[in-house]
Scaffold this motif. Structure first.
Motif, PDB file in Angstrom:
ATOM      1  N   GLY A   1       0.820  -1.211   0.000  1.00 33.34           N
ATOM      2  CA  GLY A   1       0.000   0.000   0.000  1.00 33.34           C
ATOM      3  C   GLY A   1       0.851   1.256   0.000  1.00 33.34           C
ATOM      4  O   GLY A   1       0.636   2.174  -0.803  1.00 33.34           O
TER       5      GLY A   1
ATOM      6  N   ARG B   1       2.825   1.767  -3.287  1.00 33.82           N
ATOM      7  CA  ARG B   1       1.993   2.222  -4.400  1.00 33.82           C
ATOM      8  C   ARG B   1       1.681   3.702  -4.269  1.00 33.82           C
ATOM      9  O   ARG B   1       1.601   4.411  -5.272  1.00 33.82           O
TER      10      ARG B   1
ATOM     11  N   TYR C   1      -5.272  -5.130  -4.453  1.00 33.90           N
ATOM     12  CA  TYR C   1      -4.561  -4.558  -5.598  1.00 33.90           C
ATOM     13  C   TYR C   1      -4.938  -5.210  -6.925  1.00 33.90           C
ATOM     14  O   TYR C   1      -4.176  -5.133  -7.884  1.00 33.90           O
TER      15      TYR C   1
ATOM     16  N   ASP D   1      -4.300  -3.609 -10.491  1.00 35.21           N
ATOM     17  CA  ASP D   1      -3.136  -2.717 -10.491  1.00 35.21           C
ATOM     18  C   ASP D   1      -1.977  -3.468 -11.150  1.00 35.21           C
ATOM     19  O   ASP D   1      -1.455  -4.432 -10.609  1.00 35.21           O
TER      20      ASP D   1
ATOM     21  N   VAL E   1       1.444  -4.218  -9.330  1.00 29.02           N
ATOM     22  CA  VAL E   1       1.541  -5.141  -8.197  1.00 29.02           C
ATOM     23  C   VAL E   1       1.385  -6.545  -8.763  1.00 29.02           C
ATOM     24  O   VAL E   1       0.435  -6.827  -9.494  1.00 29.02           O
TER      25      VAL E   1
END
Ligand SMILES: Nc1nc2c(ncn2[C@@H]2O[C@H](COP(=O)(O)OP(=O)(O)OP(=O)(O)O)[C@@H](O)[C@H]2O)c(=O)[nH]1
Ligand SMILES: [Mg+2]
Lengths: 312, 134
Positions: free
Chosen positions: A61, A64, A96, A99, A102
């Motif tokens: 987290g 990112r 995630y 994304d 990731v």
């Protein structure tokens, strides 16, 4: 190679080939090796349930938010009897999906001792070459001897949870020796501060414990407190990771990289030697040499010399 | 058949809070020799497709009790197809009325397991039907 060019499906399939040690994987690893070496490899180890996966999720987290890409290799044990495995680390790393920066991959240890699978190092090299900034390697929940990750990672984080009582003593012997950073997680639990203080005292008292590779540790590891469940302390952990990496441009890190290279090459050389000794040309000679040792007609040293001479 | 363990994703889409059945299945398949990625409760179709892609699983096993199977399962199948995961076997179990099965198969679900199915039966089905890889 599509796997390195952003095709996530190709990347996932290459990782499978690496896990299965196929010829495709070897060819790919040879090709991509020059492109690896840029990522920061961070090992996360510690007892079962100490919060490794939750901490990994919290780190993702934060990274990112800072715009950095991250890959995770999460290793869980395989059953020695059935070969099956329950890979449950992903449960805590759900936020995630979608994304592209990731990438989370679970790996079964497949009988390999030491807290990793035998393909973890090669899998990390693939993710490294694919351009991820940070690669987090979560080991099997360790007792105290599963320290292999320290030889593979640039920075090794050892997680500890409060209220583990006597276990702190046990861990001193094994895990703490390989820690670059010690994290007491579950900072919201009673006793966390006290556990951290105990660990600090312990590490200051014995700052020069070896790293398992025979080299003295330059200085006592930092001891940090986190609450992975809320993210508290995670920015400080990231800062400590950065500091350790920055300090690691020096000679100690060069020695670590050399040790890692030696371990990798040695593992491949040993594997190749073994398979040559059992190939059709050498199989029967190998078998009769081994039988002579079993019957005490030949000593194991002479046998080793003979086998090495056989494949020269 | 691959000479490595078959890799299965067990996921629980939808909003209901019961994952006992899914956990029993995950453990049972582990004991049958499968490598099982368990992702837990309240999975969105996007999470399931991402996990299937990154984990490169052979099978996606979906456990669903919430009654939303007619919307969730086709959506998951569509996302898997969009990610070019057409060779992944998709199975579903939980509470799914027989009348809904043909439409689900039409949408891309390979097999629906009824409430009485044993873990051994699921394991045997997966071993027999998983798509071979090169
Ligand atoms: N109170 C509290 N609980 C936490 C914290 N971090 C993790 N936990 C809980 O601790 C339990 C184990 O967390 P995991 O992240 O799965 O631990 P792990 O070390 O990855 O476990 P294994 O992979 O099984 O070895 C879960 O119930 C978490 O919710 C924390 O900071 N505070
Ligand atoms: Mg974990």
């Amino acid at each position: 190679m599509a796997a390195l060019g952003g095709d996530r499906r190709a990347l996932a399939r290459l990782l499978t080939a690496v896990e299965n040690r196929t010829p495709v994987a070897e060819a790919a690893l040879r090709e991509l090796y020059p492109k690896a070496g840029r990522a920061h490899l961070v090992g996360i180890t510690g007892p079962p349930g100490s919060g490794k996966s939750t901490l990994v999720a919290a780190i993702i987290g934060r990274l990112r938010e800072a715009g950095r890409s991250v890959a995770v290799l999460a290793v869980d044990p395989s059953s020695p009897i059935t070969g099956g495995a329950l890979l449950g680390d992903r449960v805590r790393m759900q936020a995630y999906a979608g994304d592209r920066d990731v990438f989370i991959r679970s790996m079964a240890a497949r009988g390999h001792a030491g807290g990793l699978s035998s393909a973890t190092g090669a899998a990390a090299a693939v993710l490294d070459a694919a351009g991820f900034d940070l690669i987090l390697i979560e080991t099997v929940g360790t007792g105290q001897s599963e320290v292999e990750v320290a030889a593979m990672a640039d920075t090794t984080v050892v997680l500890e949870a409060p209220e583990m009582g006597d276990e702190v003593q046990a861990i001193k012997a094994g895990l703490l020796e390989v820690a670059d950073i010690v994290v007491v997680n579950k900072g919201d639990r009673p006793g966390a501060q006290r556990t951290a203080a105990q660990l600090r005292a312990m590490l200051v008292a014995a700052p020069k414990v070896g790293r398992g590779d025979g080299r003295p540790r330059p200085k006592a590891p930092e001891v940090l407190l986190t609450t992975a469940a809320t993210g508290e302390g995670v920015p400080q952990l990231l800062a400590a990771l950065e500091r350790h990496r920055a300090a690691g441009q020096g000679s100690d890190a060069a020695a670590t990289r050399l040790a890692r290279a030696e371990a990798q090459v040695w593992a491949i050389a040993a594997e190749r030697l073994r398979s040559r000794l059992h190939d059709p040309t050498h199989r029967s000679a190998t078998a009769s040499t081994l039988r002579a040792v079993a019957d005490h007609d030949l000593d194991p040293y002479a046998a080793a010399d003979r086998l090495l001479a056989d494949v020269e | 058949m691959p000479d490595r363990p078959i890799k299965v994703l067990i996921a629980k889409p939808g909003l209901d809070g019961h994952d006992r059945g899914a956990k029993v299945l995950a453990r049972g398949l582990r004991d049958e020799g499968f490598e099982v990625v368990y992702t837990g409760l309240r999975q969105t179709p996007e999470m399931i497709a991402t996990a299937a892609l990154q984990e490169d699983v052979d099978v996606v096993g979906l456990s669903i009790l919430s009654g939303a199977h007619m919307t969730l399962l086709p959506r998951i199948c569509r996302l898997l197809q969009e990610e070019h995961l057409d060779d992944v076997l998709v199975t579903a179990g939980g509470i799914i009325p027989d009348d809904d099965v043909p439409a689900l198969k039409e949408a891309g679900v390979d097999e629906v397991f009824g409430p009485g199915t044993t873990i051994r039966e699921v394991a045997d089905y997966l071993r027999a039907n998983v798509h071979p890889r090169d």
